[in-house]
Design a protein around this motif. Structure first.
Motif, PDB file in Angstrom:
ATOM      1  N   UNK A 109       0.839  -1.206   0.000  1.00 24.86           N
ATOM      2  CA  UNK A 109       0.000   0.000   0.000  1.00 24.86           C
ATOM      3  C   UNK A 109       0.872   1.253   0.000  1.00 24.86           C
ATOM      4  N   UNK A 110       1.947   1.233   0.798  1.00 21.49           N
ATOM      5  CA  UNK A 110       2.872   2.373   0.826  1.00 21.49           C
ATOM      6  C   UNK A 110       3.529   2.548  -0.540  1.00 21.49           C
ATOM      7  N   UNK A 111       3.928   1.432  -1.163  1.00 25.08           N
ATOM      8  CA  UNK A 111       4.581   1.488  -2.474  1.00 25.08           C
ATOM      9  C   UNK A 111       3.645   2.090  -3.520  1.00 25.08           C
ATOM     10  N   UNK A 112       2.391   1.637  -3.530  1.00 26.87           N
ATOM     11  CA  UNK A 112       1.410   2.164  -4.487  1.00 26.87           C
ATOM     12  C   UNK A 112       1.165   3.651  -4.239  1.00 26.87           C
ATOM     13  N   UNK A 113       1.090   4.030  -2.953  1.00 32.44           N
ATOM     14  CA  UNK A 113       0.878   5.435  -2.606  1.00 32.44           C
ATOM     15  C   UNK A 113       2.035   6.301  -3.094  1.00 32.44           C
ATOM     16  N   UNK A 114       3.258   5.802  -2.947  1.00 32.77           N
ATOM     17  CA  UNK A 114       4.426   6.548  -3.420  1.00 32.77           C
ATOM     18  C   UNK A 114       4.364   6.760  -4.930  1.00 32.77           C
ATOM     19  N   UNK A 273       9.646   6.045  -8.541  1.00 34.62           N
ATOM     20  CA  UNK A 273      10.570   4.927  -8.796  1.00 34.62           C
ATOM     21  C   UNK A 273      10.763   4.102  -7.525  1.00 34.62           C
ATOM     22  N   UNK A 274      10.891   4.772  -6.381  1.00 30.56           N
ATOM     23  CA  UNK A 274      11.018   4.061  -5.106  1.00 30.56           C
ATOM     24  C   UNK A 274       9.805   3.172  -4.864  1.00 30.56           C
ATOM     25  N   UNK A 275       8.625   3.674  -5.213  1.00 27.01           N
ATOM     26  CA  UNK A 275       7.409   2.879  -5.062  1.00 27.01           C
ATOM     27  C   UNK A 275       7.444   1.610  -5.890  1.00 27.01           C
ATOM     28  N   UNK A 276       7.927   1.711  -7.127  1.00 23.72           N
ATOM     29  CA  UNK A 276       8.025   0.530  -7.996  1.00 23.72           C
ATOM     30  C   UNK A 276       9.006  -0.487  -7.417  1.00 23.72           C
ATOM     31  N   UNK A 277      10.139  -0.014  -6.941  1.00 29.95           N
ATOM     32  CA  UNK A 277      11.154  -0.919  -6.378  1.00 29.95           C
ATOM     33  C   UNK A 277      10.622  -1.625  -5.125  1.00 29.95           C
ATOM     34  N   UNK A 278       9.917  -0.886  -4.280  1.00 27.97           N
ATOM     35  CA  UNK A 278       9.328  -1.505  -3.081  1.00 27.97           C
ATOM     36  C   UNK A 278       8.277  -2.535  -3.469  1.00 27.97           C
ATOM     37  N   UNK A 279       7.481  -2.203  -4.478  1.00 33.91           N
ATOM     38  CA  UNK A 279       6.440  -3.125  -4.931  1.00 33.91           C
ATOM     39  C   UNK A 279       7.043  -4.409  -5.470  1.00 33.91           C
ATOM     40  N   UNK A 280       8.169  -4.309  -6.180  1.00 28.52           N
ATOM     41  CA  UNK A 280       8.817  -5.488  -6.755  1.00 28.52           C
ATOM     42  C   UNK A 280       9.435  -6.381  -5.682  1.00 28.52           C
ATOM     43  N   UNK A 281       9.632  -5.829  -4.494  1.00 31.65           N
ATOM     44  CA  UNK A 281      10.279  -6.590  -3.428  1.00 31.65           C
ATOM     45  C   UNK A 281       9.290  -7.104  -2.394  1.00 31.65           C
ATOM     46  N   UNK A 282       8.252  -6.328  -2.084  1.00 32.22           N
ATOM     47  CA  UNK A 282       7.398  -6.649  -0.939  1.00 32.22           C
ATOM     48  C   UNK A 282       5.954  -6.997  -1.295  1.00 32.22           C
ATOM     49  N   UNK A 283       5.622  -7.044  -2.591  1.00 34.99           N
ATOM     50  CA  UNK A 283       4.258  -7.438  -2.955  1.00 34.99           C
ATOM     51  C   UNK A 283       3.970  -8.842  -2.410  1.00 34.99           C
ATOM     52  N   UNK A 284       2.803  -9.064  -1.777  1.00 31.90           N
ATOM     53  CA  UNK A 284       2.524 -10.359  -1.151  1.00 31.90           C
ATOM     54  C   UNK A 284       2.632 -11.547  -2.109  1.00 31.90           C
ATOM     55  N   UNK A 285       2.226 -11.391  -3.357  1.00 32.37           N
ATOM     56  CA  UNK A 285       2.327 -12.505  -4.300  1.00 32.37           C
ATOM     57  C   UNK A 285       3.782 -12.845  -4.609  1.00 32.37           C
ATOM     58  N   UNK A 286       4.628 -11.836  -4.657  1.00 32.21           N
ATOM     59  CA  UNK A 286       6.051 -12.086  -4.875  1.00 32.21           C
ATOM     60  C   UNK A 286       6.663 -12.761  -3.654  1.00 32.21           C
ATOM     61  N   UNK A 287       6.269 -12.311  -2.460  1.00 32.22           N
ATOM     62  CA  UNK A 287       6.764 -12.936  -1.238  1.00 32.22           C
ATOM     63  C   UNK A 287       6.360 -14.410  -1.164  1.00 32.22           C
ATOM     64  N   UNK A 288       5.113 -14.693  -1.502  1.00 35.83           N
ATOM     65  CA  UNK A 288       4.627 -16.083  -1.485  1.00 35.83           C
ATOM     66  C   UNK A 288       5.379 -16.923  -2.512  1.00 35.83           C
ATOM     67  N   UNK A 289       5.575 -16.369  -3.704  1.00 36.20           N
ATOM     68  CA  UNK A 289       6.292 -17.093  -4.759  1.00 36.20           C
ATOM     69  C   UNK A 289       7.725 -17.391  -4.342  1.00 36.20           C
TER      70      UNK A 289
END
Length: 302
Positions: A109-114, A273-289
């Motif tokens: 949510x923070x990443x998307x907001x950024x 850009x920071x938001x995209x990088x955070x999303x690529x690292x902490x998105x729940x589907x990526x974490x599960x994968x």
């Protein structure tokens, strides 16, 4: 005209969000493996997508989005229209969370907001100083030369490291290419309206088609190892940033910007850009994968 351009861009962003979700679902079903965190699709899998109704529906939605985007580009400056695609990020995130039954975590949510704050601030400042400029042949050659260089670099990268790239790299590649596509689209529209359709315009069309094809291939590979909202986040941040850089550096659409506006541009771009990088690292589907991939690797060793 600018109001109609913004409305058209927003409708296009909404269509893009649904198209991305449909295509992502089709890629996941065709791939038959939801645990991958890197690597792209095989040629066989890519060909199989063409026969998938859900993927074709997604493609049709994206085609509709492009029509609205073209309309917007014909009515307003590039740096006003292009960043508005960030609206697709919110729609895609909510849609994907519902479809995949995945609850968005705080980091996501923070990443998307950024991303939204960064792109929103960018649009607000750009709309206040943006001005239409005429694309001369000299400026157009600069854009084409840079694009050819990027295509060569991406070609070498894919040939050597394509099977080992994470989704974020495919997303960044697609975003860069689509930024050039937006610029060339704006140029072609201008030249057609001015009845200035000659061999250089045809060259632009050819370069645009190549960039669209390669960018589309990048996007499909990104779907294979990442969620759709990561793909949309990357495209709605990287694509407009590249297009705006071209508009500022080569086209001169922001010649009226003062130093304070430039600092604001850089700050907003950094947030997005920071938001995209955070999303690529902490998105729940990526974490599960990642967790499933690690568990599968551990089982194979034993």
């Amino acid at each position: 005209m600018r109001f109609l351009a913004i409305l058209s861009a927003l409708i296009g962003a909404s269509a893009m969000a649904f198209g991305a979700q449909f295509q992502n679902d089709a890629v996941g079903q065709g791939q038959g493996n939801t645990n991958r965190t890197k690597g792209g699709l095989s040629i066989k899998q890519l060909i199989g997508l063409i026969r998938t109704p859900r993927w074709l529906l997604g493609t049709a939605m994206i085609g509709l989005a492009l029509l609205f985007q073209l309309t917007a580009l014909g009515l307003a400056p590039l740096i006003v229209v292009q960043p508005l695609g960030a609206v697709a990020l919110v729609i895609t995130s909510l849609l994907n969370a519902k479809v995949s039954k995945t609850k968005l975590n705080r980091a996501t949510i923070i990443a998307i907001s950024l991303c939204l704050v960064g792109v929103g601030g960018f649009v607000t400042m750009a709309s206040s100083i943006a001005s239409e400029t005429k694309m001369t042949d000299a400026k157009l050659w600069q854009v084409l030369i840079v694009l050819v260089g990027i295509l060569v670099i991406f070609g070498v990268l894919l040939a050597t490291r394509g099977k080992h790239l994470k989704a974020i790299y495919f997303v960044l590649g697609a975003g860069v290419l689509y930024g050039f596509v937006a610029t060339l689209t704006k140029v072609v529209i201008q030249r057609v309206l001015e009845q200035h359709f000659e061999w250089l315009t045809v060259t632009c069309l050819a370069a645009m088609i190549i960039a669209v094809a390669l960018g589309g291939w990048f996007v499909q590979n990104a779907y294979a190892s990442g969620p759709p909202d990561l793909v949309i986040a990357g495209l709605t941040v990287v694509d407009p940033m590249v297009a705006v850089l071209i508009a500022i550096i080569i086209l001169g659409e922001a010649n009226d910007a003062n130093p304070l506006i430039v600092i604001g541009f850089l700050f907003c771009a950094s947030l997005a850009v920071l938001g995209v990088l955070l999303l690529s690292e902490f998105h729940p589907q990526i974490q599960i994968a990642k967790q499933r991939a690690a568990l599968w690797s551990k089982r194979r060793r034993f």
